[in-house]
Design an enzyme around this catalytic site. Sequence first.
Site, short mmCIF file in Angstrom:
data_model
loop_
_atom_site.label_atom_id
_atom_site.label_comp_id
_atom_site.label_asym_id
_atom_site.label_seq_id
_atom_site.Cartn_x
_atom_site.Cartn_y
_atom_site.Cartn_z
N ASP A 13 0.95 -1.27 0.31
CA ASP A 13 0.51 0.20 0.29
C ASP A 13 0.73 1.46 -0.36
O ASP A 13 0.34 1.82 0.29
CB ASP A 13 -0.98 -0.29 1.29
CG ASP A 13 -2.23 -1.30 0.92
OD1 ASP A 13 -2.32 -1.96 0.24
OD2 ASP A 13 -1.81 -2.02 2.46
N HIS A 41 -4.88 -1.97 -5.55
CA HIS A 41 -3.84 -0.60 -6.02
C HIS A 41 -4.65 0.59 -6.28
O HIS A 41 -5.65 0.58 -7.47
CB HIS A 41 -3.07 -1.51 -7.51
CG HIS A 41 -2.19 -1.92 -7.02
ND1 HIS A 41 -1.38 -2.78 -7.85
CD2 HIS A 41 -2.22 -3.06 -5.77
CE1 HIS A 41 -0.62 -3.62 -6.84
NE2 HIS A 41 -1.13 -3.64 -5.70
P1 GDP Z 1 -0.69 -0.05 -3.41
O1 GDP Z 1 -1.25 -0.76 -3.14
O2 GDP Z 1 1.32 0.35 -3.06
O3 GDP Z 1 -0.79 0.00 -5.22
O4 GDP Z 1 -1.51 1.08 -2.82
P2 GDP Z 1 -2.74 1.41 -1.77
O5 GDP Z 1 -3.83 1.98 -3.17
O6 GDP Z 1 -3.09 0.51 -1.74
O7 GDP Z 1 -2.80 2.99 -1.32
C1 GDP Z 1 -2.48 3.93 -1.08
C2 GDP Z 1 -3.11 4.97 -0.83
O8 GDP Z 1 -2.48 6.43 -1.14
C3 GDP Z 1 -4.50 4.74 -1.68
O9 GDP Z 1 -5.52 5.21 -1.84
C4 GDP Z 1 -3.43 6.33 -2.85
O10 GDP Z 1 -4.58 7.02 -3.49
C5 GDP Z 1 -3.02 6.97 -2.02
N1 GDP Z 1 -1.70 8.04 -2.37
C6 GDP Z 1 -0.86 7.41 -3.55
N2 GDP Z 1 -0.59 8.40 -3.65
C7 GDP Z 1 -0.48 9.78 -3.01
C8 GDP Z 1 0.41 11.05 -2.98
O11 GDP Z 1 1.22 11.22 -2.76
N3 GDP Z 1 -0.32 11.77 -2.26
C9 GDP Z 1 -2.38 11.34 -1.49
N4 GDP Z 1 -2.38 12.39 -1.08
N5 GDP Z 1 -2.57 10.05 -1.63
C10 GDP Z 1 -1.28 9.18 -2.33
P1 IMO Z 2 -1.22 -4.34 -2.03
O1 IMO Z 2 -0.43 -4.71 -3.07
C1 IMO Z 2 -0.87 -5.11 2.37
C2 IMO Z 2 -0.98 -8.99 3.86
C3 IMO Z 2 -2.48 -9.31 4.21
C4 IMO Z 2 -1.66 -9.87 6.23
C5 IMO Z 2 -0.67 -10.66 5.30
C6 IMO Z 2 -1.40 -11.84 4.19
O2 IMO Z 2 -1.88 -3.47 -2.56
O3 IMO Z 2 0.31 -3.71 -1.65
P2 IMO Z 2 -2.85 -12.95 2.35
O4 IMO Z 2 -4.01 -12.75 1.99
O5 IMO Z 2 -1.92 -12.47 1.48
O6 IMO Z 2 -2.43 -14.17 2.74
O7 IMO Z 2 -2.03 -11.92 3.69
O8 IMO Z 2 -0.72 -9.50 3.47
N1 IMO Z 2 -1.79 -8.44 2.30
C7 IMO Z 2 -1.20 -7.40 2.17
N2 IMO Z 2 -0.72 -5.43 2.95
N3 IMO Z 2 -1.03 -4.53 0.99
C8 IMO Z 2 -0.94 -5.26 0.65
O9 IMO Z 2 -1.11 -5.48 -1.02
C9 IMO Z 2 -1.56 -6.50 0.67
N4 IMO Z 2 -1.56 -8.64 -0.01
C10 IMO Z 2 -1.42 -9.35 0.86
O10 IMO Z 2 -2.92 -7.91 5.27
O11 IMO Z 2 -1.23 -9.53 6.61
MG MG Z 3 -2.67 -1.46 -1.92
#
Ligand code: GDP
Ligand code: IMO
Ligand code: MG
Length: 438
Positions: A13, A41
């Site tokens: 994330d 994502h």
């Molecule tokens: P990922 O799993 O690595 O793609 O990340 P996620 O989407 O799960 O979580 C990242 C969060 O941060 C999301 O809500 C994005 O919209 C937000 N985000 C990413 N870059 C930025 C940034 O530069 N500023 C702000 N405010 N939010 C961001």
């Molecule tokens: P993105 O791609 C954050 C975490 C789960 C749990 C551990 C194992 O969005 O960054 P699983 O379901 O994979 O067997 O769970 O991994 N986890 C993540 N945490 N971002 C993710 O993906 C995750 N994918 C799995 O919360 O702790």
């Molecule tokens: Mg994510």
Amino acid sequence: MSVTVIVGSQWGDEGKGKAIDYFARNADFVARYNGGNNAGHTVINEHGTFKIHLVPSGIFYPHTKCLMGNGMVIDPQVLLDEMKEIRRAGIDFEKRLFIAQRAHLIMPYHKMLDGLYEQAKGAGATGTTRRGIGPAFADKISYNGLRWADFIGKTFDERLAVQIGLKNKIITALGRKSSRSTLDVQGARRLASGDALDYEDVREEYWNYYEQLKPYIKELAPIVHKGLEQNKKFLLEQAMGSLLDTDWGVYPFVTASTTLASAATTGLGIPPRKISRIIGVTKAYSTRVGAGPMPTELPDDHPAREQFAETAATTGRKRRAGWLDLVPVKFTAQINGTDALFVTKLDTLSGIDELKICVGYKLDGKPVQFSEVEGAGMARVEPVYRSFRGWQEDVRGIRKFADLPKNAQKYIEAIEKISGVPVRFIGTGPEREAVIKR
Ligand code: GDP
Ligand code: IMO
Ligand code: MG
């Protein structure tokens, strides 16, 4: 030719979806190489706001070819739903979305087992997304997995029958002991109830998925190698973050796939020597979902917590949060070979008077390296902090480093110095264009 891998430097994330959506404008191929729909994502662009679980986040540009690699595990229903959502936004991906025939399938029993194992572990549970990821990868590694290739080779029915027979024994044995009412994921309650699966039902359901997805399922090796020969630009999208890697995360609080940049080679059939650049996406603070040690985690009532508040893109759980921890970021940069960092969410730090960055760990009063501390030890390490003056100004909309408040510049420079990796990109908002390039 260039092959760039985008990896998360933390516990997932970090903003990989945003980074991919930003870089994909210059890519010919965008590919996922690991994990499944445990990923969430976030992409925010002119087409809307998307939480993408399976297709590459570069799907929004009509010029990209999008590959779902053999290193992935795929839940077909989730994929079909996601395709429908993207199509509804007006994005046409016919003839440019390709699914590896070697990718493994997440089966109904994988989701059931994920829930049952978590319940059985009680307080020691991993806090998985309950999407069946661990059981699906376990089957892959123990030669029990089912792949798209099984439909093509007409081995699906026979192999499914064996697996249903095996899995029903486990499901019914475990299910009897499980409570039926404690699961948090939608649909998981029925799945974890311990009821045996019906072979015919599952067979029909999965053949139906295959018929719908058949036009996209291919052997990706010729596509990938032709692209490499033609010097096409590849952008490879990690899922899960480097600290959830099965080997290098803090076991057992990890995910079931190798997440590191090196896995992009096996997960897509790309030779290691072809990888030319690795970018580590790093959130300006730390978050984590699920169980496991997180040395800089802050309590819910800490004043900064409000600004770090996030909801998980896949499960809707509240993300744990705390100060930026550069100890693991530095370590994951070493094992990935990270060339540059993309620091996201700098904008969310505005208004915090004093910011902290963790620059080292102590265990029993002695300094320790990240890799020296395994398992239970990590839960006991004490973070060593450096303090930084914050800034009050809103930095959203800023596109030049020099226009950032001086203290924000110092915060970024400290990240570079402590991690040892240059910060080349800075996120100042969730939208595609909210990026400072240095
Ligand atoms: P990922 O799993 O690595 O793609 O990340 P996620 O989407 O799960 O979580 C990242 C969060 O941060 C999301 O809500 C994005 O919209 C937000 N985000 C990413 N870059 C930025 C940034 O530069 N500023 C702000 N405010 N939010 C961001
Ligand atoms: P993105 O791609 C954050 C975490 C789960 C749990 C551990 C194992 O969005 O960054 P699983 O379901 O994979 O067997 O769970 O991994 N986890 C993540 N945490 N971002 C993710 O993906 C995750 N994918 C799995 O919360 O702790
Ligand atoms: Mg994510």
